[in-house]
Enzyme design. Structure first.
Site, PDB file in Angstrom:
ATOM      1  N   GLU A 167      36.756 -52.504 -11.366  1.00 56.60           N
ATOM      2  CA  GLU A 167      36.772 -53.875 -11.850  1.00 56.60           C
ATOM      3  C   GLU A 167      36.845 -54.893 -10.710  1.00 56.60           C
ATOM      4  O   GLU A 167      36.163 -55.906 -10.738  1.00 56.60           O
ATOM      5  CB  GLU A 167      37.961 -54.064 -12.814  1.00 56.60           C
ATOM      6  CG  GLU A 167      38.001 -55.401 -13.506  1.00 56.60           C
ATOM      7  CD  GLU A 167      36.830 -55.651 -14.469  1.00 56.60           C
ATOM      8  OE1 GLU A 167      36.052 -54.719 -14.706  1.00 56.60           O
ATOM      9  OE2 GLU A 167      36.699 -56.784 -14.944  1.00 56.60           O
ATOM     10  N   ASP A 168      37.655 -54.607  -9.714  1.00 61.21           N
ATOM     11  CA  ASP A 168      37.946 -55.640  -8.713  1.00 61.21           C
ATOM     12  C   ASP A 168      37.355 -55.399  -7.327  1.00 61.21           C
ATOM     13  O   ASP A 168      37.549 -56.204  -6.426  1.00 61.21           O
ATOM     14  CB  ASP A 168      39.472 -55.800  -8.561  1.00 61.21           C
ATOM     15  CG  ASP A 168      40.115 -56.334  -9.830  1.00 61.21           C
ATOM     16  OD1 ASP A 168      39.377 -56.924 -10.644  1.00 61.21           O
ATOM     17  OD2 ASP A 168      41.331 -56.157 -10.013  1.00 61.21           O
TER      18      ASP A 168
END
Ligand code: MN
Length: 673
Positions: free
Chosen positions: A76-77
């Site tokens: 996600e990051d």
């Protein structure tokens, strides 16, 4: 700050050297990809996955889960992909991390309580492996512990989501400490005044409570020793939110919450019988409060919690709440599903564990068979609601659909008009085909266009009964309308061809008779039936043709012949068109005394109105048709007539007149044996 060695130290108590190595590798990977990122607290981002892994190792979860904790935010990051994770850490870990990524992308937009249960179900359904949910909960715990760094409105939002969604999920899994911690942390941000009030009152009364707690514990312990029941007695203040809820639900003041301290007897014996023995000792010691005894051993809670609960009037006349349970029950009560993890290695599968799992399995509606404990944790699919998918509306409400549902189902669930006028759909802001199958967590937006209509094809793509019936309704209405148009058109033409006007005939008595004959309530229905092809326009026109001419002939009909005319053998049989018999009043001219019957066969192209066309040629000679029948096969209409002719000359004239008709292919006289 937690260090990797802290995690490894704890892990080495129950994991292999290879597994520890993998955890170390995941740590280095996570540190590398998160490098430079900082949390709102100002700490390096890495502290977060480390803390999450720390919670998971404390719960003694397996290595894939701990590794997933370290990597849970990488897809996600950071630039990390699922494929990279799979290459580095294997399929199991990449499956968990990508599941966690999907979960992290959904958030509970709606703050309505009625929606919370749907959202919980969505998370459960998306946690196709229970370990995904475990990491998600650990993630939430750490985010709650560091919530003070968020902006005030975010704090309340996250706290509400925690209270309504994540604490109940922890409870459903039976992980009591997690449920209590999540509730207390959320409580702190949702009702800070009440939280601080209760917290200070619990602290203030700490000293006196401590003395009191020791007193009660000792009395119970001594009584148990007398009868040689071994175990320990615990007395602890309830969690703050538990006290608050009690005050709230029972409308009582803090001082009236007598059982702020919960006493617990944890027995060394694993026998249920011992619990009941301990209970009888407590009841002999102090008077039980009527109606407060609950037997969760005989009837465990849905999350498999087992204990005896009772309340008694204690040494100073106050109410005391006491729980009695075996150590295994206690383990389960505190750690829930996570308590099972530690049994996964080596140990043989005990019968009682088996039944515990069974119960839990039933509670969670998990369908997969569990053959051994190893398989239990790694393969337990949280197929809680396998038949359902949960999706979001653009407003963040959660809607439930059967598996296989499409955006069309979704559109009809919003409103019939949204369904009817649906021309497209966006899922997570991307256009998808209308036959797309909704997935858990999708956010659906329907594109409509005024004046657009459903298509028959949609019936192939919908699964909800609502959508099916709405589309069918529309199609039926549409077909009815178009059958009206078509039917009216056919009738107008057919009547015109016979120099009649349909609109005039509509009001006649003959029309009423026709309606009765076909059991139809209105002329519109008759028109529809013609439009659907169930009644031919010829049939209707014929009735009018005959009645229009009937008065002239039938007036002159003698009584005898009239009877004969009404005989059932006389009529037009239209085979191929539902075998409908149309009564045919006979146009019998008695002046033609020497008339004799002739059978003729006219072969025509099958076209609407052929029978009428040929008939009208015959009747133009002012002669009678006593029988007419048409059979249609392969675009050919075979018209059979029995006509009463005066002589051969007349018959020849008739034949040549019929041959003039474009539709006619051939005509012949048939000699009947
Ligand atoms: Mn996280």
């Amino acid at each position: 700050m937690l260090r990797i060695n802290d995690i490894l130290d704890k892990a080495q108590a129950y994991l292999t050297a290879e597994e520890l190595e993998m955890i170390q590798k995941a740590y280095i990977y996570s540190a590398t990809v998160h490098q430079g990122q900082v949390r709102l607290s100002g700490e390096p981002y890495l502290t977060h996955p480390m803390e999450v892994a720390g919670i998971l190792v404390d719960m003694k979860l397996d290595s894939a889960t701990i590794i997933s904790g370290l990597l849970h935010d990488t897809i996600e990051d950071t630039l990390t992909t699922k494929e990279q994770i799979e290459r580095e850490f294997g399929k199991d870990v990449s499956f968990l991390v990508s599941g966690l990524t999907k979960l992290s992308r959904i958030s509970f937009g709606s703050q309505e309580e009625r929606q919370a249960e749907n959202f919980r179900k969505m998370i459960l359904a998306m946690s196709s492996d229970i370990r995904i949910l475990m990491v998600r909960l650990a993630d939430r715990i750490h985010n709650m512990r560091t919530l003070q760094y968020q902006k005030p409105d975010r704090r309340v939002y996250i706290a509400r989501e925690t209270m309504d969604v994540y604490a109940p999920l922890a409870n459903r899994l039976g992980i009591n400490w997690m449920k209590m911690e999540l509730e207390d942390m959320a409580f702190q941000y949702l009702s800070p005044d009440a939280y601080n009030e209760i917290k200070s009152r619990v602290a203030k009364s700490y000293e006196s409570r401590n003395l009191y707690t020791e007193e009660v514990k000792n009395i119970i312990f001594q009584e148990l020793v007398k009868v040689s029941i071994q175990g320990e007695v615990e007395g602890r203040a309830k969690h703050l939110y538990g006290i608050y809820r009690k005050m709230h639900e029972q409308h009582i003041d803090f001082d009236e919450v007598y059982d702020v301290i919960a006493f617990r007897i944890i027995l060394d014996s694993e026998k249920e019988k011992t619990c009941y023995e301990a209970l009888s000792i407590v009841h002999a010691l102090w008077k039980p409060v009527p109606g407060r005894f609950k037997d969760y051993i005989a009837m465990p809670k849905a999350n498999n919690y087992q204990s005896l609960h009772t309340a008694v009037i204690g040494p100073h006349g106050e109410r005391v709440e006491i729980q009695i349970r075996t150590r295994a029950m206690h383990e389960w009560a505190e750690k829930g599903i996570a308590a099972h993890w530690r049994y996964k290695e080596g140990r043989a599968f005990q019968d009682d564990e088996d039944s515990q799992i069974k119960k839990l399995r039933e509670a969670l509606e998990v369908q997969k068979d569990i053959k051994n404990p190893k398989e239990f944790m790694s393969n337990l699919k949280m197929a809680l609601f396998p038949e359902d998918v949960y999706v979001f509306t653009p407003h963040g409400d959660v809607k439930t659909f059967p598996r296989g549902a499409t955006p069309i189902d979704f559109a009809y669930s919003i409103h019939t008009d949204v369904g009817n006028q649906c021309i497209g759909a966006k899922v997570n802001r991307n256009i998808v085909p209308l036959r797309y199958h909704l997935q858990n967590g999708d956010q659906i937006e329907i594109i409509t266009q005024a004046g657009h209509h459903p298509s028959k094809d949609w019936l192939k793509y919908v699964v909800t009964s609502r959508a099916i019936s709405k589309i069918r309704n529309w199609i039926n209405l549409e077909e009815k309308n178009s059958s009206q148009t078509l039917g009216r058109d056919l009738l107008d033409k057919e009547f015109k061809r016979n120099n009649l006007k349909f609109s005039t005939c509509v009001k006649s008595d003959e029309m009423k008779k026709i309606l009765v004959e076909h059991s139809l309530p209105t002329v519109e229905d008759l028109i529809s039936q013609v439009g659907y092809g169930r009644i031919s326009p010829r049939q209707i026109v014929n009735s009018f043709l005959v009645t229009a001419e009937a008065p002239k002939g039938s007036e002159k009909l003698p009584e005898k012949t009239r009877k004969k005319a009404a005989a059932p053998s006389l009529g037009i049989s239209l085979t191929g068109i539902d075998d409908v018999m149309v009564k045919f009043a006979i146009n019998w001219d008695l002046r033609q005394k020497h008339a004799y019957p002739v059978h003729i066969k006219v072969v025509c192209n099958d076209r609407k109105g052929v029978l009428t066309e040929v008939s009208s040629v015959i009747t133009s000679f002012d002669i009678n048709i006593s029988f007419a029948q048409v059979e249609t096969t392969d675009m050919i209409a075979n018209c059979m007539f029995i006509i009463d002719v005066n002589d051969l000359q007349q018959l020849n004239s008739i034949f040549s007149a019929i041959r003039q008709l474009k539709v006619v292919r051939s005509i012949e006289r048939i000699r009947k044996a």
